[in-house]
Design a protein around this motif. Structure first.
Motif, PDB file in Angstrom:
ATOM      1  N   GLU A  63       0.910  -1.357   0.091  1.00 18.49           N
ATOM      2  CA  GLU A  63       0.077   0.003   0.090  1.00 18.49           C
ATOM      3  C   GLU A  63       0.837   1.253  -0.044  1.00 18.49           C
ATOM      4  OE1 GLU A  63      -2.687   0.325   3.221  1.00 18.49           O
ATOM      5  OE2 GLU A  63      -3.913   1.818   2.156  1.00 18.49           O
ATOM      6  N   ASN A  64       1.908   1.144   0.752  1.00 18.98           N
ATOM      7  CA  ASN A  64       2.846   2.144   0.717  1.00 18.98           C
ATOM      8  C   ASN A  64       3.965   2.469  -0.320  1.00 18.98           C
ATOM      9  OD1 ASN A  64       1.639   3.216   3.166  1.00 18.98           O
ATOM     10  ND2 ASN A  64       3.099   1.743   4.308  1.00 18.98           N
ATOM     11  N   LEU A  65       3.850   1.616  -1.110  1.00 16.46           N
ATOM     12  CA  LEU A  65       4.793   1.753  -2.243  1.00 16.46           C
ATOM     13  C   LEU A  65       4.623   2.937  -3.313  1.00 16.46           C
ATOM     14  CD1 LEU A  65       5.631  -1.717  -3.645  1.00 16.46           C
ATOM     15  CD2 LEU A  65       7.318  -0.210  -2.679  1.00 16.46           C
ATOM     16  N   ALA A  66       5.577   3.619  -3.666  1.00 13.78           N
ATOM     17  CA  ALA A  66       5.421   4.573  -4.707  1.00 13.78           C
ATOM     18  C   ALA A  66       5.534   4.022  -5.929  1.00 13.78           C
ATOM     19  CB  ALA A  66       6.352   5.577  -4.319  1.00 13.78           C
ATOM     20  N   LEU A  67       4.176   4.036  -6.809  1.00 12.27           N
ATOM     21  CA  LEU A  67       4.185   3.226  -7.887  1.00 12.27           C
ATOM     22  C   LEU A  67       3.793   4.304  -9.308  1.00 12.27           C
ATOM     23  CD1 LEU A  67       2.234  -0.061  -7.171  1.00 12.27           C
ATOM     24  CD2 LEU A  67       4.595   0.166  -7.688  1.00 12.27           C
ATOM     25  N   PRO A  68       4.000   4.012 -10.332  1.00  9.61           N
ATOM     26  CA  PRO A  68       3.330   4.907 -11.472  1.00  9.61           C
ATOM     27  C   PRO A  68       1.738   4.794 -11.664  1.00  9.61           C
ATOM     28  CG  PRO A  68       5.239   3.271 -12.215  1.00  9.61           C
ATOM     29  CD  PRO A  68       5.153   2.931 -11.033  1.00  9.61           C
ATOM     30  N   ALA A  69       1.127   5.606 -12.084  1.00  9.81           N
ATOM     31  CA  ALA A  69      -0.360   5.720 -12.067  1.00  9.81           C
ATOM     32  C   ALA A  69      -0.994   4.625 -12.322  1.00  9.81           C
ATOM     33  CB  ALA A  69      -0.799   6.958 -13.073  1.00  9.81           C
ATOM     34  N   GLY A  70      -0.643   3.890 -13.717  1.00 12.99           N
ATOM     35  CA  GLY A  70      -1.498   2.755 -13.954  1.00 12.99           C
ATOM     36  C   GLY A  70      -1.003   1.542 -12.864  1.00 12.99           C
ATOM     37  N   ALA A  71       0.090   1.232 -12.515  1.00 14.70           N
ATOM     38  CA  ALA A  71       0.218   0.388 -11.464  1.00 14.70           C
ATOM     39  C   ALA A  71      -0.390   0.698 -10.279  1.00 14.70           C
ATOM     40  CB  ALA A  71       1.727   0.165 -11.277  1.00 14.70           C
ATOM     41  N   ALA A  72      -0.497   1.701  -9.693  1.00 13.78           N
ATOM     42  CA  ALA A  72      -0.901   2.220  -8.495  1.00 13.78           C
ATOM     43  C   ALA A  72      -2.630   1.920  -8.793  1.00 13.78           C
ATOM     44  CB  ALA A  72      -0.801   3.773  -8.176  1.00 13.78           C
ATOM     45  N   ARG A  73      -3.115   2.238  -9.729  1.00 14.38           N
ATOM     46  CA  ARG A  73      -4.575   1.794 -10.051  1.00 14.38           C
ATOM     47  C   ARG A  73      -4.990   0.444  -9.916  1.00 14.38           C
ATOM     48  NH1 ARG A  73      -4.946   5.487 -13.744  1.00 14.38           N
ATOM     49  NH2 ARG A  73      -4.738   4.060 -15.617  1.00 14.38           N
ATOM     50  N   GLU A  74      -4.023  -0.198 -10.445  1.00 19.57           N
ATOM     51  CA  GLU A  74      -4.111  -1.824 -10.293  1.00 19.57           C
ATOM     52  C   GLU A  74      -3.871  -2.271  -8.926  1.00 19.57           C
ATOM     53  OE1 GLU A  74      -5.049  -3.541 -13.315  1.00 19.57           O
ATOM     54  OE2 GLU A  74      -5.259  -5.206 -12.043  1.00 19.57           O
ATOM     55  N   ARG A  75      -2.974  -1.633  -8.196  1.00 17.57           N
ATOM     56  CA  ARG A  75      -2.584  -1.896  -6.887  1.00 17.57           C
ATOM     57  C   ARG A  75      -3.728  -1.841  -6.154  1.00 17.57           C
ATOM     58  NH1 ARG A  75       1.004   1.179  -3.796  1.00 17.57           N
ATOM     59  NH2 ARG A  75      -0.150   3.047  -4.638  1.00 17.57           N
ATOM     60  N   ASP A  76      -4.331  -0.657  -6.036  1.00 18.34           N
ATOM     61  CA  ASP A  76      -5.690  -0.119  -5.311  1.00 18.34           C
ATOM     62  C   ASP A  76      -6.730  -1.710  -5.408  1.00 18.34           C
ATOM     63  OD1 ASP A  76      -3.961   1.697  -4.229  1.00 18.34           O
ATOM     64  OD2 ASP A  76      -4.976   3.221  -5.466  1.00 18.34           O
ATOM     65  N   ALA A  77      -6.898  -1.821  -6.646  1.00 19.63           N
ATOM     66  CA  ALA A  77      -8.055  -2.621  -6.940  1.00 19.63           C
ATOM     67  C   ALA A  77      -7.624  -4.034  -6.193  1.00 19.63           C
ATOM     68  CB  ALA A  77      -8.219  -2.737  -8.433  1.00 19.63           C
ATOM     69  N   LEU A  78      -6.529  -4.402  -6.530  1.00 21.26           N
ATOM     70  CA  LEU A  78      -6.042  -5.653  -5.969  1.00 21.26           C
ATOM     71  C   LEU A  78      -5.953  -5.775  -4.474  1.00 21.26           C
ATOM     72  CD1 LEU A  78      -2.981  -6.509  -8.496  1.00 21.26           C
ATOM     73  CD2 LEU A  78      -5.027  -7.669  -8.438  1.00 21.26           C
ATOM     74  N   LEU A  79      -5.477  -4.737  -4.076  1.00 23.83           N
ATOM     75  CA  LEU A  79      -5.367  -4.491  -2.310  1.00 23.83           C
ATOM     76  C   LEU A  79      -6.692  -4.957  -1.822  1.00 23.83           C
ATOM     77  CD1 LEU A  79      -2.846  -2.106  -1.188  1.00 23.83           C
ATOM     78  CD2 LEU A  79      -2.792  -4.479  -0.731  1.00 23.83           C
ATOM     79  N   GLU A  80      -7.809  -4.191  -2.541  1.00 27.35           N
ATOM     80  CA  GLU A  80      -9.129  -4.031  -1.922  1.00 27.35           C
ATOM     81  C   GLU A  80      -9.522  -5.716  -1.773  1.00 27.35           C
ATOM     82  OE1 GLU A  80     -11.974  -1.819  -3.661  1.00 27.35           O
ATOM     83  OE2 GLU A  80     -13.737  -2.808  -2.875  1.00 27.35           O
TER      84      GLU A  80
END
Lengths: 389, 223
Positions: free
Chosen positions: A229-246
């Protein structure tokens, strides 16, 4: 000239399963299937061989390398022996059961064949059992299948199960964001699959920095999810990360009673998946017991919604059996020659495994032991052989 | 029970020979002290206890260290990436470069061959090597079929005795090549030793294994 050295020799990667293991494997498989059925998953039975084109399309693409092929003398089309059953179940859902109400819950068990084994797992014929939940995009569906896999394994006696949650699409999104060319992305993916820190570092640049962080976060779920959750990621990966994290958080919350780890860089075996995936391990077995996760079923009916969300898992019976202690010895009782059928039926009704003598013998205790029976029937009573001799 | 390795103990596979000398300071830095027999050259023991009741060490050939880890017979190991590349076991993770055992994997041939040779024209070559898989892959990548003669040592002799004209081998200083009249014509890879971890062990015992990886990381970073 072409004679085999010994008729007992089987082709590489194939073997006979003997008593008592064969019966035990069948018993465990039906235990798993009973659990799936108990949760409303209905069994389907696809054929062993089908046209290559349907077997290797969509979710089956990744298995093309492993497929035994043969020519159908009737249609002159190439056919393949199934290397995996998920793709067949997806085909059934997309065709014959396309009008069945969604979500569709299906399960299956059967044998699959792979054209080649590998060093670690030389077997080419493998037993699979699995369940697929088709037609629901809800995170609750992901939770249901993970829970079902764990409950089924636990139910047949597997101890110390670990569920490893993976996010193959996070890596894919990241590769897109970083605009890596195909070759560089492939090399990085191979390095990530081996957790080869040196090779990832060697890739250099922004990619290396982010991926090294990702390599480092793999571990027990609580810490790993927070770190991701705390990783700094580029925009696309960050969106993907948020969905996966949920979804991952939901699964973690529901499965707080089992060992859960998260490994965001694991992508092997998940070539066709498109969300949170998972791999099942047990401490007593070196191979994975199974894997599963989100994928899409290609309806391919020319309609508007061509793709349908699905999730599910496949268990590998070889690994499942390897993680279990051996079978309990059966309660075998030796019945002397001439035992009346009514007596036999009575004993069967009480749960005994009966082994009938086919002729008079001098010493029934010796004969019972020779026939692997710890008990004999003497004067209408079942008596332990070792009490008599 | 604790140190029998069958149930709960961890096993670390270390390679015999040259690399072992470089491994020892890292091992001690990570707080692992093997029993005295480990460094006794007369000892025939193969498995050694350490000051950690939960960790024992086995001492095996470099290639075998990878095999033990791949099959989960050892959970941790020290393995060169030459061996990792050769076997390409999917079940070995290598999360840490230990930075020891540094050398290079190269293609070498006699000087007189190198002088009038045009690699562009090759379709097939014969190579003596301990690494047939890497060699085949490397040459296949440029469209050349490599016929490999597997040797376990003294590769440098092969060209002189007419076994083949080329070898693929590890070099550190290059002295052995020179002494045998060979020149390096191409580098295939940089080699160092890695901390290798069995995949299932990392998943099912992540706290313990990650703990050791971190201990070694601190020592390797400080070195």
């Amino acid at each position: 000239m072409n004679e085999l050295p010994n008729k007992g020799l089987l082709p590489e990667g194939l073997r006979d399963v003997l008593p008592p293991d064969a019966a035990f494997e069948a018993e465990v498989t039906s235990g798993l299937m009973a659990c799936f059925a108990g949760h409303g998953y209905e069994r389907v039975k696809p054929p062993l061989i089908e046209f290559e084109k349907s077997l290797l399309s969509g979710v089956g693409e990744a298995t093309a390398r492993d497929t035994f092929r043969l020519m159908d003398p009737v249609s002159q089309h190439m056919m393949g022996v199934r290397p995996d059953m998920t793709v067949q179940v997806a085909r059934i859902a997309a065709t014959r059961l396309s009008q069945a109400p969604r979500p569709l819950r299906l399960c299956y068990a059967g044998q699959v064949l792979r054209a080649r084994g590998n060093q670690i797992q030389p077997e080419r014929q493998l037993g699979q059992a699995g369940a697929e939940l088709i037609g629901s995009p809800a995170a609750a569906a992901d939770v249901e299948v993970v829970r079902l896999a764990v409950e089924a394994l636990d139910g047949v006696g597997i101890e110390e199960i670990t569920v490893d949650l993976n996010m193959p699409t996070l890596i894919a999104a990241l590769m897109d964001d970083l605009e890596l060319d195909e070759a560089a992305a492939d090399a990085l993916r191979a390095a990530l699959d081996r957790k080869d820190a040196a090779a990832v570092a060697a890739a250099g640049g922004e990619a290396a920095e982010i991926l090294q962080h990702l390599l480092g976060v793999a571990g027990p779920a609580d810490n790993a999810l927070a770190a991701i959750e705390n990783l700094a990621l580029p925009a696309g990966a960050a969106r993907e990360r948020d969905a996966l994290l949920e979804t991952a958080r939901l699964i973690a919350g529901e499965l707080s009673d089992i060992r859960l780890t998260v490994d965001p860089v694991e992508t092997r075996g998940f070539e066709y998946h498109c969300g949170v995936t998972f791999t099942l391990f047990a401490r007593s077995e070196r191979g994975e017991l199974g894997w599963g996760g989100r994928y899409t079923v290609d309806r391919g009916d020319g309609g508007k919604d061509v793709a349908e969300p699905a999730t599910g898992f496949t268990l590998f019976m070889g690994a499942v059996m390897g993680a279990l202690p051996g079978p309990q010895p059966a309660n075998r009782v030796y019945l002397p020659f001439g035992t009346p059928p009514a007596t036999t039926a009575g004993l069967r009704g009480e749960g005994w495994v009966v082994v009938g003598g086919l002729e008079e013998v001098a010493d029934i205790c010796t004969e019972a032991q020779r026939m692997n029976c710890p008990y004999v029937l003497q004067d209408d009573d079942v008596v332990a052989v070792d009490k008599l001799s | 029970m604790a140190d029998n390795g069958q149930d709960d103990g961890l096993i670390m596979a270390l390679p015999k020979g040259r690399i072992l000398k470089e491994v020892m300071p890292l091992l001690r830095g990570a707080g692992i002290e093997p029993e005295p027999a480990f460094e006794d050259p007369e000892s025939r023991q193969l498995r050694f206890a350490t000051n950690h009741p939960n960790l024992s060490i086995i001492r095996v050939r470099a290639f075998d260290a990878a095999t033990f880890v791949a099959f989960g017979a050892a959970q941790l190991g020290v393995v060169g990436n030459d061996v990792l590349m050769e076997f390409d076991y999917p079940d070995i993770y290598s999360p840490l470069d230990l930075g020891i055992g540094r050398c290079r994997m190269v293609v070498a041939e006699p000087k007189e061959v190198a002088d009038d040779d045009n690699p562009e024209r090759w379709s097939h070559i014969r190579v003596a090597t301990k690494y047939p898989q890497i060699t085949r892959r490397h040459f296949a990548g440029r469209g050349v079929q490599a016929e490999c003669i597997k040797l376990n040592g003294a590769m440098e002799l092969a060209p002189a005795l007419g076994l083949c004209r080329r070898i693929v081998d590890l070099v550190s200083s290059g002295e052995t090549l020179k002494a045998n009249g060979l020149v390096e014509v191409e580098q295939i890879a940089d080699i160092t030793s890695r901390l290798a971890v069995n995949r299932t062990a990392l998943k099912t015992r992540s706290e313990e294994i990650n703990g050791w990886v971190e201990s070694f990381r601190e020592v390797a970073d400080a070195a």
